[in-house]
Design a protein around this motif. Structure first.
Motif, short mmCIF file in Angstrom:
data_model
loop_
_atom_site.label_atom_id
_atom_site.label_comp_id
_atom_site.label_asym_id
_atom_site.label_seq_id
_atom_site.Cartn_x
_atom_site.Cartn_y
_atom_site.Cartn_z
N ARG A 82 38.18 38.21 47.37
CA ARG A 82 38.08 37.36 46.18
C ARG A 82 38.74 37.96 44.94
NH1 ARG A 82 32.31 34.42 45.52
NH2 ARG A 82 33.19 34.30 43.43
N GLU A 83 38.75 39.29 44.83
CA GLU A 83 39.23 39.91 43.59
C GLU A 83 40.57 40.61 43.77
OE1 GLU A 83 37.71 39.28 40.82
OE2 GLU A 83 36.13 38.19 41.89
N THR A 239 36.17 34.32 38.21
CA THR A 239 35.06 35.09 38.79
C THR A 239 33.75 34.76 38.09
OG1 THR A 239 36.52 36.90 39.46
CG2 THR A 239 34.17 37.41 39.23
#
Length: 243
Positions: A82-83, A239
């Motif tokens: 995700r990051e 996020t």
């Protein structure tokens, strides 16, 4: 003209008379994808392996047991998928392509080639902006997928080496509890936005060059810094929104 205005021009060029200059536009898109995407695969693979090994090894030393499989899986998903996957991929694209696009368009603008295209009845948005927007967006998404696959394989191999994971068949069977569809979707949305952002900033600074040729390197430097800043801001914002 602003970043958003350039993006709108590229979108309008995509939907308006889509068959106009199809072969030329497709050729430009293909070249941009090859330069920004395919040529960057070895570097993406290298960073994916290094980051995955580091994250899993650090996690394994803190939770050295088979019960850590779920924790390690979620660490890989949250941190790498995700990051780091979309952000590191965007950084690599910025370093390889952002300045290059700015310099290319800056030289064209300084030589008056943009006005020459308009004089000949050729839409610069169609033949200059659109291929770069599509090419960088496709490259960002594709390289993010490559990063995720390589990072996952390297992470699982590292977990096996540190003896914090059972058999590979057990991990494959329980993969749905480690990687959620939403995680992958967030990563792809980020990468798509990053690709469009990089293209918008690079094209803006390239087209902003006018009378002074020495403005080209200054614009290229500003484009790289602004692209890095905006991609980081966008990534953090997504996020926080998706927590």
């Amino acid at each position: 003209m602003s970043y958003s205005a350039l993006t709108v021009l590229a979108v309008v060029a995509l939907v308006r008379r889509p068959s106009e200059g199809g072969a030329a536009v497709r050729g430009q898109v293909a070249r941009q994808v090859v330069f920004s995407g395919w040529d960057g695969v070895p570097l993406v693979v290298f960073f994916a392996v290094m980051m995955s090994v580091s994250v899993v090894a650090l996690s394994a030393t803190m939770i050295p047991s088979f019960e850590a499989v779920g924790v390690l899986g979620r660490v890989l998903t949250l941190v790498l998928v995700r990051e780091l996957a979309p952000l590191l991929t965007a950084i690599l694209i910025i370093l390889r392509s952002c300045g290059a696009i700015t310099v290319e368009l800056g030289n064209m603008s300084w030589r008056g080639e943009i006005e020459s295209l308009q004089t000949m009845g050729i839409d610069p948005a169609k033949f200059l902006l659109l291929p770069r927007f599509i090419g960088l967006s496709v490259a960002a998404v594709a390289l993010t997928m490559v990063f995720i696959v390589v990072a996952a394989l390297a992470g699982l191999f590292t977990a096996q080496m540190f003896r914090v994971a059972p058999s590979m068949s057990h991990i494959v069977t329980n993969v749905e509890s480690l990687l959620y569809p939403g995680d992958l979707m967030i990563a792809l949305v980020k990468s798509l936005l990053f690709g469009g952002t990089i293209a918008s900033i690079a094209c803006y600074h390239g087209l902003a060059v006018h009378a002074d040729l020495t403005e080209v390197p200054r614009r290229a430097s500003r484009a790289v810094v602004e692209a890095l800043s905006w991609c980081t801001i966008i990534g953090v914002a997504i996020t926080l929104i998706t927590l």
